[in-house]
Scaffold this active site. Structure first.
Site, mmCIF file in Angstrom:
data_model
loop_
_atom_site.group_PDB
_atom_site.id
_atom_site.type_symbol
_atom_site.label_atom_id
_atom_site.label_comp_id
_atom_site.label_asym_id
_atom_site.label_seq_id
_atom_site.Cartn_x
_atom_site.Cartn_y
_atom_site.Cartn_z
ATOM 1 N N ALA A 1 -10.148 36.115 13.480
ATOM 2 C CA ALA A 1 -10.549 34.759 13.098
ATOM 3 C C ALA A 1 -10.136 34.475 11.663
ATOM 4 O O ALA A 1 -9.843 35.387 10.898
ATOM 5 C CB ALA A 1 -12.062 34.632 13.213
ATOM 6 N N THR B 1 -4.469 30.782 9.851
ATOM 7 C CA THR B 1 -5.050 31.351 8.631
ATOM 8 C C THR B 1 -4.875 32.868 8.634
ATOM 9 O O THR B 1 -4.755 33.497 7.587
ATOM 10 C CB THR B 1 -6.576 31.064 8.588
ATOM 11 O OG1 THR B 1 -6.791 29.735 9.007
ATOM 12 C CG2 THR B 1 -7.159 31.263 7.218
ATOM 13 N N THR C 1 -2.565 34.833 10.797
ATOM 14 C CA THR C 1 -1.229 35.399 10.996
ATOM 15 C C THR C 1 -0.121 34.507 10.445
ATOM 16 O O THR C 1 1.038 34.915 10.431
ATOM 17 C CB THR C 1 -0.961 35.611 12.504
ATOM 18 O OG1 THR C 1 -1.129 34.344 13.164
ATOM 19 C CG2 THR C 1 -1.910 36.628 13.099
ATOM 20 N N GLY D 1 -11.933 24.309 12.959
ATOM 21 C CA GLY D 1 -12.578 23.986 11.677
ATOM 22 C C GLY D 1 -14.061 24.296 11.719
ATOM 23 O O GLY D 1 -14.864 23.618 11.100
ATOM 24 N N LYS D 2 -14.408 25.353 12.439
ATOM 25 C CA LYS D 2 -15.825 25.730 12.568
ATOM 26 C C LYS D 2 -16.420 26.108 11.215
ATOM 27 O O LYS D 2 -17.563 25.785 10.929
ATOM 28 C CB LYS D 2 -15.978 26.926 13.522
ATOM 29 C CG LYS D 2 -15.602 26.615 14.941
ATOM 30 C CD LYS D 2 -15.717 27.833 15.821
ATOM 31 C CE LYS D 2 -14.612 28.839 15.647
ATOM 32 N NZ LYS D 2 -13.277 28.429 16.090
ATOM 33 N N VAL E 1 -12.663 14.233 8.226
ATOM 34 C CA VAL E 1 -11.560 13.335 7.856
ATOM 35 C C VAL E 1 -10.681 13.937 6.748
ATOM 36 O O VAL E 1 -9.969 13.212 6.058
ATOM 37 C CB VAL E 1 -12.103 11.938 7.433
ATOM 38 C CG1 VAL E 1 -12.682 11.208 8.626
ATOM 39 C CG2 VAL E 1 -13.145 12.053 6.310
ATOM 40 N N GLN F 1 -13.197 32.092 17.360
ATOM 41 C CA GLN F 1 -12.367 31.696 18.510
ATOM 42 C C GLN F 1 -13.050 30.546 19.275
ATOM 43 O O GLN F 1 -13.749 29.755 18.668
ATOM 44 C CB GLN F 1 -12.035 32.884 19.422
ATOM 45 C CG GLN F 1 -11.137 33.920 18.768
ATOM 46 C CD GLN F 1 -11.909 34.953 17.980
ATOM 47 O OE1 GLN F 1 -12.929 35.457 18.421
ATOM 48 N NE2 GLN F 1 -11.437 35.300 16.811
ATOM 49 N N HIS G 1 -11.329 31.492 8.596
ATOM 50 C CA HIS G 1 -11.977 30.236 8.213
ATOM 51 C C HIS G 1 -11.494 29.856 6.824
ATOM 52 O O HIS G 1 -11.466 30.700 5.939
ATOM 53 C CB HIS G 1 -13.496 30.410 8.072
ATOM 54 C CG HIS G 1 -14.163 30.837 9.328
ATOM 55 N ND1 HIS G 1 -13.886 30.273 10.536
ATOM 56 C CD2 HIS G 1 -15.110 31.764 9.551
ATOM 57 C CE1 HIS G 1 -14.645 30.846 11.453
ATOM 58 N NE2 HIS G 1 -15.386 31.764 10.879
ATOM 59 N N ASP H 1 -9.558 27.597 15.973
ATOM 60 C CA ASP H 1 -9.036 26.895 14.792
ATOM 61 C C ASP H 1 -9.490 25.445 14.718
ATOM 62 O O ASP H 1 -8.778 24.583 14.205
ATOM 63 C CB ASP H 1 -7.493 26.951 14.754
ATOM 64 C CG ASP H 1 -6.976 28.350 14.942
ATOM 65 O OD1 ASP H 1 -7.508 29.244 14.277
ATOM 66 O OD2 ASP H 1 -6.062 28.549 15.761
HETATM 67 P P1 IMP Z 1 -6.753 38.814 19.840
HETATM 68 O O1 IMP Z 1 -8.070 38.185 19.677
HETATM 69 O O2 IMP Z 1 -6.100 39.199 18.537
HETATM 70 O O3 IMP Z 1 -6.744 39.937 20.821
HETATM 71 O O4 IMP Z 1 -5.769 37.701 20.462
HETATM 72 C C1 IMP Z 1 -5.935 37.199 21.775
HETATM 73 C C2 IMP Z 1 -5.592 35.728 21.838
HETATM 74 O O5 IMP Z 1 -6.575 34.992 21.121
HETATM 75 C C3 IMP Z 1 -4.245 35.353 21.204
HETATM 76 O O6 IMP Z 1 -3.695 34.267 21.928
HETATM 77 C C4 IMP Z 1 -4.630 34.899 19.822
HETATM 78 O O7 IMP Z 1 -3.676 34.005 19.269
HETATM 79 C C5 IMP Z 1 -5.949 34.204 20.115
HETATM 80 N N1 IMP Z 1 -6.843 34.160 18.958
HETATM 81 C C6 IMP Z 1 -7.602 35.167 18.478
HETATM 82 N N2 IMP Z 1 -8.322 34.762 17.422
HETATM 83 C C7 IMP Z 1 -8.033 33.468 17.240
HETATM 84 C C8 IMP Z 1 -8.507 32.469 16.323
HETATM 85 O O8 IMP Z 1 -9.350 32.711 15.456
HETATM 86 N N3 IMP Z 1 -7.962 31.237 16.475
HETATM 87 C C9 IMP Z 1 -7.059 30.942 17.439
HETATM 88 N N4 IMP Z 1 -6.610 31.826 18.312
HETATM 89 C C10 IMP Z 1 -7.093 33.075 18.223
#
Ligand code: IMP
Length: 445
Positions: free
Chosen positions: A36, A318, A320, A12-13, A434, A243, A38, A10
């Protein structure tokens, strides 16, 4: 070039990829799935993507979902429909025929696995990511190309479902228990524990996926070859990570990680190119740290400052909608991510969020519970879980940074903060965010 997350995701890629994509021929996702999210704001319009690469807003770029991505076809088609409704062309979207599909049973198994773990749960996004990658490794996966052959699809779905019957039976038992616990009235005959979920009916699943295949067919391609052609013609290809380093399956805070490798090296496997095809690696870090889901987070702030960062930074997922945990910039972890990815440069996003927060702290080392000084990111899970950070305090700034566009516009304290980060981790900060807008950035060199 590869663009990866340098913290816990997260960062901001999407926005940085969108900016750097201007000069690229193709933008390629190489791992992860619709876990993910975005968000890109263009001309005041907000676009949210989970699977489609951030470059899709350019009509002249090829956007690739590489073989290393796990694709939920229903989600992908939803995104394609949403973009079409917004008048964005998806004609240049290509999906690797070798990418694996997230099937309905993967989503159910993800939720069941998390429920079963109870207090020990990882806090996954419950999108079926882990079970899908597990099936890939077990060689029980269904691939994008299988959507194009009904017979193969049926055989593979049957083969994949077989070994899951026990887990799915447990799921049915759990569902019954949960329904009883919440006092939900059981209508009609009680659910037999060995009756699988109706969503898992093989016939329905095959029919549905054949129709997904028809719709996706024009986009299915040999995407590795597409990358080779662009690279061999000396065009820029951006490999877009999802991620981040500390969620890496091998190098992150296992088991509180995702099930893929979100680091630069994985771009080769996840897209089908060689290590020497990669000329540059950029890491994206927020000006502070956040984490969503469970797992160690040494600089976490469980106080008013943390709440302010969450509010000011709109730190809600974004994908969940979950509230993110927030904390100070962790330079021990960032230096680890820089080395792991062999980064050439950093983009620091959301610097504006820190305005008015007061003196800023950055973690420069950890101390173990026995009192040992830890200058580098500890590999041992128990040490990391009980380590406490030690901070350097730097002056804060109160100016609103939203209008800054040139390096001279940034206050001196902001420059000092960025310089400290850059010198500590040993790579230049080239770009600073910014604000959420596409133009709300400052290039530093
Ligand atoms: P999974 O990828 O859904 O199996 O989740 C495994 C871990 O990665 C959990 O702690 C999620 O909250 C975290 N996670 C998965 N995708 C993202 C993302 O895009 N941003 C932040 N955390 C993520």
């Amino acid at each position: 070039m590869v663009i990866v997350g340098a913290q816990w995701g997260d960062e901001g890629k999407g926005k940085v990829v969108d900016l750097l994509a201007r000069d690229a021929e193709a933008i390629v996702r190489f791992q992860g799935g619709n876990n993910a999210g975005h968000t890109i704001v263009r001309d005041g319009e907000e676009f949210k993507f989970h699977l489609i690469p951030s470059g899709i807003l350019y009509s002249d770029k090829t956007c690739v979902i590489g073989n290393g991505v796990v694709v939920d076809p229903r989600v992908l088609l939803g995104e394609i429909d949403g973009l079409r409704r917004a008048g964005v062309s998806v004609a240049n979207l290509r999906i690797s025929a070798n990418a694996h599909l997230i099937m309905p049973y993967h989503v159910l198994l993800d939720t069941a696995g998390e429920t079963k773990l109870g207090k020990l749960s990882i806090g996954t996004t419950r999108r079926g990511i882990g079970p899908c990658y597990a099936d890939k490794a077990l060689r029980l996966g269904i691939r994008v190309q299988d959507l194009l052959d009904e017979k193969i699809l049926r055989t593979k779905i049957r083969a994949a479902l077989g070994p899951k019957q026990q887990a799915l039976r447990e799921l049915a038992v759990q569902r019954r228990k949960q329904r009883k616990e919440v006092g939900e009235e059981m209508r009609g005959a009680p659910e037999a524990v060995d009756t699988p979920d109706p969503r898992l009916d093989v016939h329905t699943m095959v029919e549905e996926h054949v129709s997904f295949g028809h719709r996706l067919e024009p986009h299915i391609a040999d995407t590795a070859r597409l990358c080779w052609e662009a690279l061999d013609a000396d065009k820029t290809v951006i490999f877009e990570g999802a991620q981040a380093a500390l969620l890496d399956l091998d190098h992150g805070t296992y088991p509180f990680v995702t099930s893929s490798n979100p680091i630069a090296g994985a771009a080769t496997v996840g897209a089908g190119v060689g290590p020497t095809d990669i000329s540059e690696v950029w890491g994206i870090a927020k000006a502070y740290a956040t984490r969503v889901g469970a797992g160690p987070f040494p600089t976490e702030l469980e106080d008013e400052t943390g709440d302010r960062i969450v509010e000011r930074g709109h730190e809600f997922g974004t994908t969940t909608g979950r509230r993110r945990r927030a904390g100070w910039m962790d330079l021990v972890a960032l230096r680890y991510a820089v080395r792991l990815n062999r980064m050439d440069a950093l983009a620091v996003t959301k610097l504006d969020v820190l305005s008015g927060i007061g003196p800023l702290r950055v973690a420069v080392r950890y101390r173990s519970k026995e009192g040992a000084v830890l200058d580098s990111f500890p590999y041992h899970q128990s040490i990391l879980h009980s380590a406490t950070p030690e901070y350097e305090e730097l002056p804060g700034f109160d100016e609103d940074l939203g209008e800054c566009r040139e390096r001279e516009d940034l206050p001196a304290a902001a420059h000092d903060y960025l310089r400290y980060i850059s010198e500590f981790v040993g790579v230049p900060v080239r770009l600073v965010g910014v604000g959420p807008g596409r133009d709300q950035v400052v290039w530093l060199d």
